[in-house]
Design an enzyme around this catalytic site. Structure first.
Site, short mmCIF file in Angstrom:
data_model
loop_
_atom_site.label_atom_id
_atom_site.label_comp_id
_atom_site.label_asym_id
_atom_site.label_seq_id
_atom_site.Cartn_x
_atom_site.Cartn_y
_atom_site.Cartn_z
N GLY A 1 41.14 -2.16 37.38
CA GLY A 1 39.47 -2.12 37.20
C GLY A 1 38.61 -1.64 37.80
O GLY A 1 38.26 -2.27 39.38
N HIS B 1 8.59 11.64 55.39
CA HIS B 1 9.45 12.63 55.72
C HIS B 1 9.45 11.37 57.64
O HIS B 1 8.53 11.10 58.26
CB HIS B 1 8.69 13.58 56.42
CG HIS B 1 9.62 14.98 57.48
ND1 HIS B 1 10.74 15.19 57.52
CD2 HIS B 1 10.30 15.01 59.04
CE1 HIS B 1 11.69 15.68 57.62
NE2 HIS B 1 11.04 15.91 59.42
N ASP C 1 23.13 -12.54 30.24
CA ASP C 1 24.55 -12.22 30.35
C ASP C 1 25.22 -12.78 28.44
O ASP C 1 25.43 -12.17 28.19
CB ASP C 1 25.71 -12.37 31.68
CG ASP C 1 25.32 -11.90 32.48
OD1 ASP C 1 24.38 -11.10 32.62
OD2 ASP C 1 25.95 -12.21 33.66
N CYS D 1 25.30 -15.40 40.09
CA CYS D 1 24.50 -14.41 40.47
C CYS D 1 24.71 -14.58 41.63
O CYS D 1 25.11 -14.43 43.36
CB CYS D 1 23.28 -13.32 40.22
SG CYS D 1 22.23 -12.79 41.27
N ARG E 1 24.77 -27.16 34.66
CA ARG E 1 26.02 -28.20 34.82
C ARG E 1 26.74 -27.76 36.66
O ARG E 1 27.52 -29.05 36.80
CB ARG E 1 27.00 -27.40 33.44
CG ARG E 1 27.32 -25.98 33.92
CD ARG E 1 28.55 -26.05 32.99
NE ARG E 1 29.19 -24.63 33.15
CZ ARG E 1 30.11 -24.08 32.14
NH1 ARG E 1 30.07 -24.98 30.84
NH2 ARG E 1 30.17 -23.30 31.96
N ALA F 1 39.46 -7.25 37.37
CA ALA F 1 37.92 -7.76 37.41
C ALA F 1 37.90 -6.27 36.13
O ALA F 1 37.37 -5.18 35.74
CB ALA F 1 37.26 -6.48 38.55
#
EC number: 1.8.1.4
Length: 465
Positions: A180, A444, A310, A43, A36, A268
């Site tokens: 939050g 390393h 979600d 995201c 939409r 939040a």
């Protein structure tokens, strides 16, 4: 006239929906996607991606402040908030167009419209008042979620912001309240703090980043405080009194109320699923606290209707949505090597400074579940690459089952840990034991060596600490 008959119809074009559509098309199914607003969803357009662009600007600005410690001279440097926001929006736009290209390349039919279920195997779409009905054997709901508004603390886009408003901030608040301290709250707190705002974070739980391991939360709070943030945990914002140019917040902590004035507030306090106006009323789809209930294959209670991302509940992460999309489509297609989602293998990342990342159980959760644990730790200060980067503050923590050597969880805070965590995610997927991790050769000098040392430390074998 455009096709109206499909094998798969996806409602929502975010990281769950567009991935489902592409995978379905790859597997030879005739596929449509209805979105939409923006391809890429929250995201890509209003969440993960543009926030990382903002945070990158803040990170570079922080480095400029400390140029001298690297033997560099940076003259009269500053920032232009409008340009920082413009860059962030540009990154989102580029990726939005990329998703459109991928869908086209995979021959997915895209409808930019609102969609709702309209009976068995049918979806009604509304494109700016022009309605039509599409039919599909399988319908996947991937409509995502939006910011939660608490009564009296509602975002208005002027003085009180949600994440969308904060992403296109038109002013740099001198005093900022963030309600939050989950990933969204802390990322914005970190961004505005780096650019000079006096930031106060109010968290109702007993610590910041409450889903993380307690040790990581404590480390994060110290780091945030050192950067000038004020953290108020076990506190609640009771009300917001909005003035002409500022907001007075009533905050309750330890049974006492105090009033504080801020230029802007960011709310939040979680998210709610976009379950309204989807046509769920006359179906067997069950909704629990704005999230759709599904089984391990993303099936709802209504035959032929699925839910991912979600809208299907926690964890509310883009990569969880994408993975569910693949599981859902491959199960529909009848592929044999399909596995249900194991949430214990999903890494979580927070891109504040310092970064935080984790996968699996915290030490406390592992003990609660009855495990006898071995815990290893390695600090960034013991790592040559971290010191060379000028990023010596951080910690890597690993949690093992003392009986079997199974990696139960890994928790990290410090530079680039959002990239490092994937090593432990792979280890969990491969069901790697401590012995195999010990036998792995790490290059390393890299930050990844700390992952090795943390494993060694759990068994009393750390070399550099």
């Amino acid at each position: 006239m455009a096709d109206t008959q499909f094998d798969i119809l996806v409602i929502g074009g975010g990281p769950g929906g567009y991935v489902a559509a592409i995978r379905a098309a790859q597997l030879g199914m005739k596929t449509a996607l209805v979105e939409r607003e923006h391809l890429g969803g929250i995201c890509l357009n209003w969440g993960c991606i543009p926030t990382k662009a903002l945070l990158r600007s803040a990170e570079i600005y922080d480095h400029m402040k400390h140029a001298e410690s690297f033997g560099l001279t940076a003259g009269n440097f500053g920032f232009d908030l409008d340009k920082v926001v413009q860059r962030s929006r540009g990154v989102a736009k580029q990726l939005n167009q990329g998703v459109g290209h991928l869908l086209k390349k995979n021959k997915v039919t895209v409808f930019m419209a609102h969609a709702k279920l309209a009976g068995k195997g049918k979806v009604e779409i509304d494109e700016k008042g022009k309605k039509q009905t599409l039919a599909a054997k399988h319908i996947i709901l991937a409509s995502g979620a939006r910011a939660r508004d608490l009564p009296g603390l509602e975002a208005d886009g002027k003085l009180v912001w949600n994440y969308k408003h904060a992403l296109v901030a038109d002013t740099m608040p001198k005093r900022l309240l963030v309600i939050g301290s989950g990933a969204i709250g802390i990322e914005f707190a970190s961004f505005f703090n780096s650019l000079g705002s006096d930031v106060t974070v109010v968290e109702v739980m007993d610590r910041v980043l409450p889903v993380e391991d307690a040790e990581i939360s404590a480390f994060a709070e110290k780091a945030f405080t050192k950067k000038g943030m004020k953290i108020m945990s076990k506190a609640t914002v009771k009300s917001l009194k909005r003035g002409a140019k500022d907001v007075t917040a009533t905050v309750e902590k330890d049974g006492k109320s105090s009033e504080m004035t801020f230029d802007r507030v960011i709310s939040a306090v979680g998210i709610v699923g976009n379950v309204e106006d989807l046509g769920l009323e006359n179906t067997k789809v069950k909704v629990d606290r704005t999230h759709i209930e599904i089984d391990e294959w993303c099936r709802t209670g209504e035959p032929g209707v699925y839910a991912i991302g979600d809208i299907a509940g926690a964890p509310w992460l883009a990569h969880k949505a994408s993975h569910e999309a693949i599981i859902c489509i491959e199960k529909i297609a009848g592929l044999k090597d399909v596995h249900p989602l194991d949430t214990k293998r999903i890494p979580g990342c927070t891109y504040c400074q310092p970064q935080v990342a984790s996968v699996g159980m915290t030490e406390a959760k592992a003990k609660e579940a009855g495990y006898e644990v071995k815990v290893g730790r390695f600090p960034f200060i013991g790592n040559g690459k971290a010191i060379a980067l000028g990023e010596p503050e951080g910690l890597v923590k690993t949690v093992f089952d003392a009986k079997t050597g199974e990696l139960l969880g890994a928790h990290m805070i410090g530079a680039e840990v959002t990239e490092l965590i994937q090593g432990y995610s792979i280890a969990k997927t491969l069901e790697t034991t401590e012995a195999e991790l010990m036998h792995t050769v790490f290059p390393h000098p890299t930050l990844s060596e700390m992952m090795h040392e943390s494993v060694l430390d759990a068994y009393g074998r750390a070399i550099h600490f």
